[in-house]
Scaffold this motif. Structure first.
Motif, PDB file in Angstrom:
ATOM      1  N   ALA A 277      13.363 -13.250  27.792  1.00 42.39           N
ATOM      2  CA  ALA A 277      12.385 -14.176  27.212  1.00 42.39           C
ATOM      3  C   ALA A 277      12.126 -15.363  28.133  1.00 42.39           C
ATOM      4  O   ALA A 277      10.969 -15.777  28.326  1.00 42.39           O
TER       5      ALA A 277
ATOM      6  N   GLU B  28      10.019 -14.207  31.137  1.00 38.73           N
ATOM      7  CA  GLU B  28       8.624 -13.955  30.776  1.00 38.73           C
ATOM      8  C   GLU B  28       7.870 -15.251  30.497  1.00 38.73           C
ATOM      9  O   GLU B  28       6.688 -15.377  30.852  1.00 38.73           O
ATOM     10  N   ILE B  29       8.522 -16.212  29.865  1.00 34.60           N
ATOM     11  CA  ILE B  29       7.859 -17.496  29.594  1.00 34.60           C
ATOM     12  C   ILE B  29       7.526 -18.222  30.897  1.00 34.60           C
ATOM     13  O   ILE B  29       6.419 -18.758  31.064  1.00 34.60           O
TER      14      ILE B  29
END
Length: 262
Positions: free
Chosen positions: A137, A140-141
């Protein structure tokens, strides 16, 4: 050519954790993570930077900025890394879930939850699962932020403007590090699931052998079946009269006379 037990043993299915498909998939996962890491380094090296210039007009001095490039290279690298890491994570976790659900007996179903081994494997699997998705996460952020920033000046990037939006140094590098950690943690999750499956199969084999041995020694020996011998027709005993049969031993005459005198 001699035939061994390995030749007679059934081959592993492609959906099993210990199969060649699983090993190849784990190697490809790590290679994809390394590829995403390299792409992030390239994006970090070619990210857009700003240059400030001063323009004096009508007695006022204004500061304007100009981008160093259009940002197409870091945008392309970050986009490929974003999509590649997402596809890699989805494929790997789907394969692990399918392999565990299609195991001959389901994993961790008949295990004792209070066993230290089960607790250790549970904690390891939980740690790898949670940390894998957290790193994924974060990566990806960061890549998504880089995509949005680099895509804002694809056109007219050389035109001076009052303000420029750029990424801080090291953001793409951090995304690459988290992407690399994601694939290694996912490989650790796969190895933990594989270890749990093999240990469960070993315990199942031991339990089956114990049950077979106990059933063999606990049951009393069976008596042979009772057979009735039927007489054949006209099967009657035959009696024969034996006439004068000479004795087996004869004594000399002289010896008999001496015995009578005595």
């Amino acid at each position: 050519m001699a035939v061994t037990h390995a030749d007679l043993a059934p081959s592993r299915r492609s959906t099993e954790l210990g199969s060649k498909t699983g090993a190849i998939l784990m190697v490809l996962t790590i290679l994809c993570g390394l590829f995403c890491f390299i792409l992030c380094l390239i994006a970090e090296a070619t990210r857009s930077q700003e240059t400030w210039t001063s323009n004096s007009g009508k007695g006022e001095e204004k500061y304007e900025c100009v981008y160093s490039g259009s940002g197409k290279t870091p945008l392309l690298c970050s986009a490929v890394a974003f999509v590649g890491l997402a596809v890699t994570m989805v494929v790997e976790h789907v394969y692990i879930l399918v392999a565990i659900s299609n195991a001959p007996p389901p994993l961790l179903v008949n295990w004792d939850p209070d066993s230290p081994l089960v607790k250790s494997l549970t904690w390891q699997a939980g740690f790898f699962f949670v940390t894998t998705w957290i790193c994924f996460a974060v990566a990806e952020i960061l890549l998504l932020i880089g995509l949005s920033v680099e895509s804002g000046h694809l056109t007219n990037w050389s035109r001076p403007r009052p303000g420029c939006l750029i990424l801080r140094e090291g953001m793409f590098s951090a995304a690459g590090v988290f992407a690399l950690m994601t694939v290694f943690l996912a490989a650790g999750l796969y190895l933990t699931a594989l270890r749990a499956q093999r240990m469960f199969q070993e315990q199942e084999n031991v339990r089956r052998e114990v049950l077979e041995a106990s059933a063999l020694y606990a049951s009393p020996p069976r008596s042979p079946p009772h057979r009735v011998i039927a007489a054949f027709p006209r099967e009657d005993p035959i009696t024969r009269e034996i006439g004068n049969v000479p004795p087996l031993f004869t004594y000399p005459l002289g010896f008999s006379k001496q015995s009578s005198l005595v």
